[in-house]
Design an enzyme around this catalytic site. Structure first.
Site, PDB file in Angstrom:
ATOM      1  N   TYR A 196      69.575  17.686  78.712  1.00  0.00           N
ATOM      2  CA  TYR A 196      69.094  16.755  77.690  1.00  0.00           C
ATOM      3  C   TYR A 196      70.206  15.800  77.273  1.00  0.00           C
ATOM      4  O   TYR A 196      70.032  14.576  77.267  1.00  0.00           O
ATOM      5  CB  TYR A 196      68.579  17.522  76.473  1.00  0.00           C
ATOM      6  N   LYS A 222      70.680  11.587  77.811  1.00  0.00           N
ATOM      7  CA  LYS A 222      70.933  10.625  76.740  1.00  0.00           C
ATOM      8  C   LYS A 222      72.176   9.782  77.044  1.00  0.00           C
ATOM      9  O   LYS A 222      72.192   8.566  76.807  1.00  0.00           O
ATOM     10  CB  LYS A 222      71.086  11.350  75.399  1.00  0.00           C
ATOM     11  N   SER A 242      71.627  10.477  70.949  1.00  0.00           N
ATOM     12  CA  SER A 242      71.766  11.760  70.259  1.00  0.00           C
ATOM     13  C   SER A 242      73.225  12.187  70.203  1.00  0.00           C
ATOM     14  O   SER A 242      74.032  11.832  71.082  1.00  0.00           O
ATOM     15  CB  SER A 242      70.960  12.828  71.001  1.00  0.00           C
TER      16      SER A 242
END
Length: 327
Positions: free
Chosen positions: A141, A145, A117
């Site tokens: 988050y 990643k 991402s």
């Protein structure tokens, strides 16, 4: 090749399954259906219901379906939720990936595509984000990643696995109405939800150092994103290819939040003026990808424009809510 596609019943995953199977690749889907929908998986594609945390299930699935490559999309993806539940995100996204890679190594699988991402970059202070832009994620988050990329590359180097990490930007649209994003976590469906409820869509801050004062983002059609996964997976299957790829997936063009809400109003026919509210903490003014590397390495380029994204997303939104009213 036979690809295991984790998270293949989700919004993005279902598009990847569609792209790969239509191109003649064999696939099996593994999804815990926590956010996915089994109806998105084609009837001729096996669906295994379960988690990437279940090593026994992974071993059995890889063996029974003759898996030779993996496209890993399963994971938790909401930035705000990750701040509230960091342990959950690290367990699902990092430990889940570790468990999956353990099964991959044990089975001798040699191809692995990881969906990363743009969240790995955090708040980049550049006009175009290249793959060399420093990574400084601002949420658990994004951290998971980036940690996932490190783990994928390390496992690839240690165990002879060809790997690709795909950093995608703001995803929108649908290849078919039944595959549309039915959540309300991204800008386009969030605006749809407000407009169809007779409410004003919200713009979080209009005092950024951008031409119209609102944040600028790079939007990518989910069908283009799925094609990028296909191209990357096929690159890894080329004879003699043993390296790793890390590439952005975007259009290289910025669209402001105000421009996007105006376009949505034009496409939908709902013209409620947006309401400007205070900035959200951590929102960078501009995040736009450089897509030069993926064009050079894989010959990939986005085909769909922003209007096509909005139109296809709107068709899917309307279908979903007609079906919901009938239920």
């Amino acid at each position: 090749m036979s690809f295991l596609i984790t998270g293949g019943a989700g919004y993005i995953g279902a598009h990847v399954v569609r792209a790969m199977t239509r191109a003649g690749e064999r696939a099996v889907v593994l999804d815990d259906l926590s956010t996915g929908d089994a109806a998105r998986v084609p009837e001729d594609v096996p669906l295994v219901v379960g988690s990437v945390l279940d090593r026994e299930l992974l071993d059995r699935t890889i063996a029974e379906h003759g898996v030779t490559g993996v496209v890993h999309l399963a994971g938790k993806k909401q930035v705000g939720e990750s701040v509230e539940r960091p342990l959950h995100y690290y367990r699902e996204n990092v430990h889940g990936l570790e468990t999956l890679l353990g099964a991959v190594v044990a089975a001798g699988v040699t191809r692995f595509v990881f969906s990363s991402s743009a969240a790995v970059y955090g708040m980049p202070d550049v006009d175009l984000v290249t793959e060399d832009t420093p990574c400084a994620p601002m949420s658990p988050y994004g951290e998971t990643k980036l940690a996932g990329e490190w783990l994928v590359r390390a496992a690839g180097t240690a165990h002879g696995i060809a790997t690709a990490c795909l950093r995608y930007f703001n995803v929108a649209g649908a290849a078919a109405p039944e595959l549309a994003d039915t959540g309300v976590f991204n800008l386009v469906p969030m605006v749809f939800e407000k407009l169809t409820a007779g409410e004003r869509p919200r713009i979080f801050g209009d005092d950024y150092p951008t031409p119209d004062g609102t944040c600028i983002r790079d939007y990518i059609h989910v069908e283009d994103l799925a094609d990028a996964h296909l191209v990357a997976a096929r690159k890894l299957t080329e004879p003699g290819w043993t390296g790793d790829l890390t590439v952005n997936i975007g259009r290289g063009e910025g669209v402001s939040v105000r421009e996007m809400t105006s376009l949505i109003a034009d496409v939908t026919g709902y013209h409620e003026p947006p309401e400007v509210t205070p900035r959200r903490p951590g929102d960078p003014a501009r995040v736009v990808a450089s897509a030069a590397l993926i064009a050079a390495d894989l010959g990939w380029k986005a085909r769909h424009d922003v209007r096509e994204m909005v139109r296809s997303a709107w068709d899917g939104w309307c279908l979903h809510h007609r079906q919901a009213r009938r239920a």
